[in-house]
Design an enzyme around this catalytic site. Structure first.
Site, mmCIF file in Angstrom:
data_model
loop_
_atom_site.group_PDB
_atom_site.id
_atom_site.type_symbol
_atom_site.label_atom_id
_atom_site.label_comp_id
_atom_site.label_asym_id
_atom_site.label_seq_id
_atom_site.Cartn_x
_atom_site.Cartn_y
_atom_site.Cartn_z
ATOM 1 N N CYS A 125 0.655 21.220 9.718
ATOM 2 C CA CYS A 125 1.002 22.554 10.217
ATOM 3 C C CYS A 125 2.523 22.695 10.312
ATOM 4 C CB CYS A 125 0.314 22.846 11.547
ATOM 5 S SG CYS A 125 0.346 24.605 11.950
ATOM 6 N N ASP A 194 -0.686 21.926 20.829
ATOM 7 C CA ASP A 194 -0.798 23.235 21.501
ATOM 8 C C ASP A 194 -1.170 23.025 22.961
ATOM 9 O OD1 ASP A 194 -1.435 23.726 18.489
ATOM 10 O OD2 ASP A 194 -0.819 25.654 19.312
HETATM 11 P P1 RI2 Z 1 5.560 23.769 18.184
HETATM 12 C C1 RI2 Z 1 1.001 25.684 16.145
HETATM 13 O O1 RI2 Z 1 -0.021 26.608 16.339
HETATM 14 C C2 RI2 Z 1 0.509 24.425 15.462
HETATM 15 O O2 RI2 Z 1 -0.776 24.012 15.874
HETATM 16 C C3 RI2 Z 1 1.596 23.465 15.867
HETATM 17 O O3 RI2 Z 1 1.240 22.113 15.677
HETATM 18 C C4 RI2 Z 1 1.754 23.847 17.332
HETATM 19 O O4 RI2 Z 1 1.637 25.262 17.355
HETATM 20 C C5 RI2 Z 1 2.980 23.368 18.014
HETATM 21 O O5 RI2 Z 1 4.124 23.972 17.484
HETATM 22 P P2 RI2 Z 1 -0.064 28.049 15.557
HETATM 23 O O6 RI2 Z 1 0.709 29.024 16.417
HETATM 24 O O7 RI2 Z 1 5.487 24.340 19.554
HETATM 25 O O8 RI2 Z 1 0.495 27.899 14.175
HETATM 26 O O9 RI2 Z 1 5.835 22.281 18.205
HETATM 27 O O10 RI2 Z 1 -1.535 28.399 15.536
HETATM 28 O O11 RI2 Z 1 6.523 24.516 17.276
#
Ligand code: RI2
Length: 311
Positions: A125, A194
């Site tokens: 991701c 998350d």
């Molecule tokens: P940071 C994201 O969720 C991903 O799951 C990623 O690993 C997590 O947030 C943490 O991201 P989404 O918003 O806070 O893409 O480390 O569903 O940037």
């Protein structure tokens, strides 16, 4: 941007990333307080509570959003004079936003030490905390080979390879289903989070747990980079983490599958603590078993039960 626009942006994933949605929610409440012109007792409190509910309803899984919003209300009460409340909310929001940015930097510096020269690092991701570790290791002069999964259906892997390229790395991207095949060529996995539960389980982008499983099988260290506000006090109260399910249109286009086909689109999954070697936070590298302590010490949730109450 108004609070409504920010909530809509979070819902549609125009604004995404667990830390970013928390910062933008704090910013929305700050703006709401700043724009308030009245002075009727309790009115600003009601406005902010409505805003808080709207923001919290935008996405259900990342506890960062909840923790971020809670920290904006720290020390406030419905009885406060509007000016006092306004100033406190604005100061709290500023403090949360700057602390959360600082945390990503510290995580990079601490986590970089876990990456050795020549390591092949896989991430999943698009996590700014995980990228901070990989990029810092590269900046520290280590030869780092970065691998990113595509991360269907939103393809956040494209953002990850852009972030890595902008920092000077030459990343490699694979489709999600190549993770186990690739593991033979990987030295360490670093992902974001998350939500981290009180038992140390990590909720992260769908697919994370199968990468952890493949890493475990191949004895490849599996690291999680996460700010302390990704730990969930709510899970200490026994609450289960709601795994967001999004619309099937994110997975298939209309007419691509026969009428009546059920398409599931779960957004996150849970990686059990047994598959996690360490969690890199801004207060240090901790094992998943330290999750409870982080929640108590860093998030101040020590008095959760009234011990005199009958259960
Ligand atoms: P940071 C994201 O969720 C991903 O799951 C990623 O690993 C997590 O947030 C943490 O991201 P989404 O918003 O806070 O893409 O480390 O569903 O940037």
């Amino acid at each position: 941007m108004s609070l409504r626009d920010i909530a809509d942006g979070i819902r549609s994933m125009e604004i995404r990333g667990a830390a970013e949605i928390a910062r933008r929610a704090a910013e929305a409440l700050r703006q709401e307080a700043m724009d308030y012109k009245g002075d009727r007792p309790g009115e600003l409190w009601d406005v902010l509570q409505r805003g808080k509910e709207e923001l919290l309803a935008s996405r259900p899984t990342a506890v960062s959003l909840w923790n971020g919003v809670q920290s904006v209300f720290k020390g406030t009460s419905a009885q406060m004079a509007s000016e006092e409340l306004r100033v406190m909310v604005m100061d709290n929001a500023d403090a949360f936003i700057s602390r959360s940015r600082q945390a990503v930097e510290i995580i990079g510096k601490v986590g970089s030490k876990r990456i050795r020269d020549g390591d092949r690092v896989l991430t999943h991701c698009n996590s700014k905390a995980a990228l901070s570790v990989i990029i810092q290791a590269f900046k520290d002069g280590k030869r780092v080979e970065a691998y990113a999964t595509e991360s269907r259906p939103w393809r956040q892997g494209l953002l990850t390879v852009r972030d890595l390229s902008a920092a000077g790395l030459r990343p490699t991207m694979v489709v999600d289903s190549a993770a186990r095949w690739l593991m033979k060529d990987i030295d360490v996995v670093v992902v974001g989070a998350d939500t981290i539960c009180s038992n140390g389980a990590v909720i992260n982008k769908i697919g994370t747990s199968q990468i952890a499983l493949a890493a475990h099988e191949a004895r490849v260290p599996f690291l999680v980079a996460a700010e302390t506000f990704k730990f969930s006090p709510k899970t200490m109260y026994g609450e289960l983490v709601e795994i967001e399910e999004r619309d099937s249109s994110e997975v298939v286009r209309k007419g691509e599958v026969p009428e009546g086909t059920r398409i599931l689109n779960p957004v996150f999954d849970a990686t059990p603590p047994e598959y996690i070697d360490a969690i890199i936070t801004e207060v240090g590298v901790v094992p998943p078993s330290a999750a409870y302590e982080i929640i108590v010490k860093e998030l101040g949730h020590e008095f959760i039960f009234d011990r005199n109450e009958k259960w």
